[in-house]
Design a protein around this motif. Structure first.
Motif, PDB file in Angstrom:
ATOM      1  N   GLY A   1     -13.414   6.528 -17.640  1.00 29.38           N
ATOM      2  CA  GLY A   1     -14.669   5.832 -17.350  1.00 29.38           C
ATOM      3  C   GLY A   1     -15.599   6.685 -16.509  1.00 29.38           C
ATOM      4  N   TYR A   2     -15.041   7.364 -15.516  1.00 33.38           N
ATOM      5  CA  TYR A   2     -15.871   8.192 -14.633  1.00 33.38           C
ATOM      6  C   TYR A   2     -16.500   9.341 -15.416  1.00 33.38           C
ATOM      7  CZ  TYR A   2     -17.220  10.548 -10.255  1.00 33.38           C
ATOM      8  OH  TYR A   2     -17.920  11.137  -9.220  1.00 33.38           O
TER       9      TYR A   2
ATOM     10  N   LEU B   1     -17.138   9.367 -18.694  1.00 35.05           N
ATOM     11  CA  LEU B   1     -18.152   8.824 -19.618  1.00 35.05           C
ATOM     12  C   LEU B   1     -19.418   8.433 -18.860  1.00 35.05           C
ATOM     13  CD1 LEU B   1     -15.880   6.595 -21.903  1.00 35.05           C
ATOM     14  CD2 LEU B   1     -16.871   8.848 -22.453  1.00 35.05           C
ATOM     15  N   LEU B   2     -19.230   7.838 -17.694  1.00 37.33           N
ATOM     16  CA  LEU B   2     -20.377   7.413 -16.888  1.00 37.33           C
ATOM     17  C   LEU B   2     -21.232   8.614 -16.499  1.00 37.33           C
ATOM     18  CD1 LEU B   2     -21.705   5.019 -15.388  1.00 37.33           C
ATOM     19  CD2 LEU B   2     -20.156   5.474 -13.475  1.00 37.33           C
ATOM     20  N   ARG B   3     -20.572   9.680 -16.075  1.00 42.96           N
ATOM     21  CA  ARG B   3     -21.305  10.873 -15.629  1.00 42.96           C
ATOM     22  C   ARG B   3     -21.900  11.648 -16.796  1.00 42.96           C
ATOM     23  NH1 ARG B   3     -20.366  12.903 -10.446  1.00 42.96           N
ATOM     24  NH2 ARG B   3     -19.978  15.032 -11.195  1.00 42.96           N
TER      25      ARG B   3
ATOM     26  N   GLY C   1     -23.343  10.015 -19.283  1.00 42.20           N
ATOM     27  CA  GLY C   1     -24.341   9.117 -19.874  1.00 42.20           C
ATOM     28  C   GLY C   1     -23.923   8.462 -21.169  1.00 42.20           C
ATOM     29  N   TYR C   2     -22.650   8.191 -21.325  1.00 43.69           N
ATOM     30  CA  TYR C   2     -22.184   7.570 -22.557  1.00 43.69           C
ATOM     31  C   TYR C   2     -22.822   6.191 -22.736  1.00 43.69           C
ATOM     32  CZ  TYR C   2     -19.164   5.670 -26.173  1.00 43.69           C
ATOM     33  OH  TYR C   2     -18.700   5.091 -27.331  1.00 43.69           O
ATOM     34  N   GLN C   3     -23.326   5.929 -23.938  1.00 39.93           N
ATOM     35  CA  GLN C   3     -24.076   4.693 -24.190  1.00 39.93           C
ATOM     36  C   GLN C   3     -23.364   3.705 -25.086  1.00 39.93           C
ATOM     37  OE1 GLN C   3     -27.389   3.558 -22.940  1.00 39.93           O
ATOM     38  NE2 GLN C   3     -26.120   4.745 -21.537  1.00 39.93           N
TER      39      GLN C   3
ATOM     40  N   VAL D   1     -17.462   0.218 -24.369  1.00 41.89           N
ATOM     41  CA  VAL D   1     -16.210   0.648 -23.753  1.00 41.89           C
ATOM     42  C   VAL D   1     -15.363  -0.580 -23.450  1.00 41.89           C
ATOM     43  CG1 VAL D   1     -15.148   1.779 -21.767  1.00 41.89           C
ATOM     44  CG2 VAL D   1     -17.281   2.682 -22.719  1.00 41.89           C
TER      45      VAL D   1
END
Lengths: 631, 631
Positions: free
Chosen positions: B582-583, B585-587, B589-591, B594
């Protein structure tokens, strides 16, 4: 009163013998049907189960308590209870180890007279001490019976529990050891020799040896020890697989059901009909018997009193604020018979339970350096309806005792763990004492709630809240003095109008550019960081995530529009507050910058400010790092 | 050889006495300067430190080993070593407890002759057993000295270690107990009475009592026990704060330095000049003395042999594949003197170390139900240069022993933990045996690497890899048989060309719509889910995150374009593989969507498939849930 009659009558003896014969058939059938389970030990413990379940005083609130520490002998427990009329025989056999059925592989609370869910060996005697304490604190006559295996006597926690029982004169506790001399890997004397008799005697217990298959002898021993002032161990000489010659004394039958060939032979020896087909059919359906509710026993709701409000002038650290709140709770409740107890492991002066000890010596339990035992006793006592606090340094309150708390959580205890030295703020003791993983640990415990207050006012209110709220809580505090958090008007933020509500984040300062989410001793630093960044024209929102494992969706929604979100903690960043925050942001399509600041390796030995600098978590380093991130 | 001469000469006695006088001054100065530390116990242990450090054989590879279990007496250790010429006196005083200095609050490896970093009481004797075992396995004459406090004798792990030492005839281990009868909260007999002598005797040890401040008597006792076949406890009667009358026998000086008024008085009594100002100045600077490298001792690199390749026809479960690889490693290395050892806690037949035990009985250690002790001994043995495996069910290998492994990790051990029953695949034993938190636990341990292979072929290769790679590893396996993972051509995926490299994710199937990231026993299920979704026209990428705490950035980059990413595990989803994923993907910019699928509460008691259904983690439920998510 239990065990009043001189001896078992011959009728009672033969009734128990017949119940035993039938129960052995049940054990062999249910393990065969489930395809797993532990028949051998179930058969060697069976006669003890029959005597205890039929003779102990198991009715009413002041009843005797029973802990089966070797929970894998559940077939023996279920069969004995069923043949004594406390469980439906058919359902026990048909649904043993079927997912969702109450007849689990290891005994659980909710089964009649089973007061503690077990499965990990060596913790049962500590649980028994908790129930024995509860009886003494309530001035009840209830006696506690702890049934154990011989293999688990090697476990250190058992010796800790023995010493505790002796120190606190728990003459109302009796251990019965199924001394069949066999454990999974073979003979106990080969696997790990333990001088059981000398170990119990050295720790001040009485020891009685009996034939564990002679119900009259077991009864006589239990009747004698019932009057004893001293805790007693009854070492019951037994035979694994007792009753089926080819199973007797064989380690192989510890954890394996009988195969196709052995199964009918065993039933034949016992003179029991093979009706397994019927149960095989029944197993396809479902059970009707339901366990009794197994929440912690209703706690006479505590009076929480009037919160104390502190200012910096009071020069108080958070652990002392906890200590004062605890003493106030004691003063307001204990005299009225609403009991609160506190456990210590030789750190009362540091964890600030000394005042409680002075004002309520009878409710304070000094365990010495025995954290595993203390954690389990405290859990069991809390389940017996007494609000219980266990205060210790973080690494002892949780790291050392993680599995004891996991079992407490499974037992739905009502325990309040106070970890007074968490994060890097533990003095100069060094890495072995720095508890920078506590959030990562408690997050695994489904029903534990973890709270890390930011100042003395929040500690006071949180302490009163957890005392009056059923369930398991961990409160974390640092060692040193932290500033009292003020609102923008300069008034104490966590006083006056403030009321703690579990799960809420505190937005301590509004901000329009970025947010820093933090907790505990880092909150006051975050406020200084905010001041410094303001000079750069950066408006930083400051959020206090006091409930460190909970995401407050309402508060988080207010952050989604910001350019950047930072988490800031003196904890391992991989297991701290970022995981739930990151998951929330990811699922809400957050597009800004995210950065998590925490402790990246085991720390050095020095004062808190030095350590924060070494980790680049001091105010100056954070301002630089955040400036860079915001560029 | 050490302790050869009959007795200490009067010159040696007076030299040690003078060193003691000076060292006490050093202790009082360094604790005063640091503003914290433990002067009292340092002064009561000091004479033992002086005799052991001056007389034991501390040179060379076959040297004696020393474990100071009560690590908080570090001022006594540093002062004794300094006055014997092994540390610079000035730096010890000036930099005690300054962040980054080697002179930490609790002793750490790297200080001369300190073989184990301590701080959490009660683990030292287990570590000593590890070093004593190492000497025996290497047929060396080295003796092990474990110095302990009296307060920690209450700790259960000490009794476990005693029994292990007796069982394995560790006559080369000697315990010296600083019996000053004082611990933090007061007199040991009030805090938690322990019958020390009877406890050691009951566990089969010899006990010798000495005057702990008579160096000649200490020497004589150490010389005698050096020849003993049996482990010996030297109970040294001492006085806390010895040498400064107003400190003697006072609990207050356990953990507090002297104040402004007491400090000069103490120095005066000892006839020592107050030159603290000089050290205060020096403390502003930095130290020059550097500790010796404290990695695990160089391991004679193992021969890893040729990997075994399995097919479903072999009908093997992963724990058995581990057992076969371990036996193969033993066959290829032990005869050539490249030692490998394995520890068991009465589960060898389940954790599949029985074959190793049969072929290498001298390297197999059966600890019985003593997990804490086993974890620490195994760690210490691994640090002494012997590759060590500790195989146990997950809840015992890790949950019960978390803090022992934390101390192992701090000690930079070379331990290979094999948790054979993790996730829900542990048989029908129920919630107490379901290890659904192991990733959440090991992620807190900075230098532990956690690997959960997906099938027997990957287990075999991973086992050989960890055996030959320095550092701490945890390998997780389930209990039941899992299918061998095949590639699209139907060939074993983890054989032939495959080579395990730590940190890499395995892309087992390509996909263009969504991805499922999983590991262990869930991978084969993920492949079935893929087949089922293919019928809906959904192309699912299947990723095996075998190194469950590591994000493989290259592999993850290949997921960023997908519509949805799912994690799938029989583990607590809050602490499993989602946090690092998650970290990332968050960093980045995953859109996309999830979703994390895992075990949401303590489980029931039943077979794996039933349990997965109850948690909606079975293939059918997952297909439905993912369909809904992909709508």
């Amino acid at each position: 009163m239990a065990f009043e009659q001189e001896a078992l009558t011959s009728e009672e003896v033969s009734r128990l013998k017949e119940a035993g014969r039938l129960a052995k058939g049940d054990i062999i059938k249910m393990t065969r049907l489930a395809g797993s389970g532990h028949p051998g030990g179930s058969m060697s413990s069976l006669d003890m189960y029959l005597v205890v379940f039929s003779q102990a005083n198991l009715g009413g609130a002041t009843r005797d308590r029973i802990v089966v520490s070797h929970g894998h002998t559940s077939p023996g427990v279920y069969a004995a209870l069923a043949r004594l009329g406390h469980l439906p025989v058919d359902e026990v056999i048909a649904f043993f180890r079927k997912a969702g059925s109450p007849f689990e592989g290891h005994v659980v609370r909710g089964i009649p007279f089973i007061d503690w869910s077990t499965g990990n060996l060596g913790q049962g005697l500590s649980a028994g001490c908790g129930f024995a304490l509860a009886a003494k604190l309530r001035k009840e006559h209830g006696h506690v019976y702890v049934l154990m295996s011989d293999g688990e006597q090697a476990k250190g926690q058992v010796s800790e529990a023995r010493r505790f029982a002796k120190k606190y004169c728990l003459g109302n506790i009796t251990v019965l050891i199924d001394y069949n001399r066999i454990q999974i890997s073979g003979c106990v004397d080969d696997v790990m020799p333990v001088n059981i008799v000398q170990n119990y005697l050295a720790d001040g217990w009485d020891v009685v040896e009996v034939d564990g298959h002679n119900v009259a002898e077991i009864y006589a021993a239990l009747r004698r020890v019932r009057q004893s002032e001293n805790p007693t161990c009854i070492l019951a000489h037994t035979v694994i697989g007792k009753g089926v010659p080819f199973m007797e004394g064989k380690a192989g039958y510890h954890g394996s059901p009988l195969n196709e060939k052995e199964y009918p032979q065993a039933l034949a020896v016992l003179g029991i009909e093979d009706d397994l087909q019927r149960y095989r059919e029944q197993r396809k359906g479902t059970w009707h018997w339901q366990p009794v509710k197994s929440e912690a026993e209703s706690v006479s709701s505590l009076v929480t009193g009037t919160p104390f409000t502190y200012s910096d002038a009071d020069g108080l650290d958070n652990r002392s604020a906890f200590g004062k709140a605890l003493k106030d709770l004691a003063d307001k409740n204990i005299p009225e018979g609403r009991l609160i107890s506190a456990f210590d492991c030789d750190l009362a002066s540091s964890v600030k339970t000394s005042d409680f000890c002075k004002c309520s010596p009878d409710q304070f339990f000094q365990c010495g350096v025995q954290e595993h035992n203390a954690a389990t006793i405290a859990g069991a006592l809390s389940v017996a309806g007494i609000v219980t606090f266990f205060a210790d340094f973080g690494v002892f309150a949780l790291d050392e005792t993680y599995n004891q708390h996991r079992l407490n959580d499974i037992n739905k205890t009502n325990l309040k763990v106070v970890a007074t030295h968490v994060g890097l703020d533990v003095g100069q003791d060094g890495k072995t004492h720095q508890c920078i993983d506590y959030i990562g640990l408690t997050r695994n415990l489904y029903h534990f709630k973890t709270i890390v207050p930011a100042d003395t006012n929040q500690v006071d209110r949180v302490t009163r809240y957890v005392a009056a709220t059923n369930g398991n809580f961990l409160i974390g505090t640092g060692r040193s003095k932290w500033p009292v958090i003020l609102d923008e008007k300069g008034m104490p933020f966590f006083a006056n109008g403030y009321r703690f509500s579990y799960g809420s984040m505190d937005v301590v300062r509004e901000g329009t550019d970025a947010a820093i989410i933090t907790y505990g001793g880092m909150l006051s630093r975050a406020l200084s960081i905010r001041e410094r960044l303001l000079k750069d024209g950066v408006s930083l929102k400051v959020v206090n995530m006091v409930c460190v494992t909970e995401v407050d969706e309402k508060a988080m929604a207010g952050l989604l529009g910001l350019k950047a979100i930072f988490t800031y903690e003196d904890h391992n960043p991989a297991t701290g507050i970022m995981p739930p925050i990151g998951y929330y942001l990811l699922r809400h399509g957050y597009q800004g910058k995210v950065e998590s600041f925490g402790v990246k390796d085991y720390g050095k030995s020095g004062d808190t400010e030095e350590l924060l600098q070494a980790e680049k978590l001091d105010i100056g380093s954070m301002v630089e790092a955040m400036r860079a991130a915001l560029k």
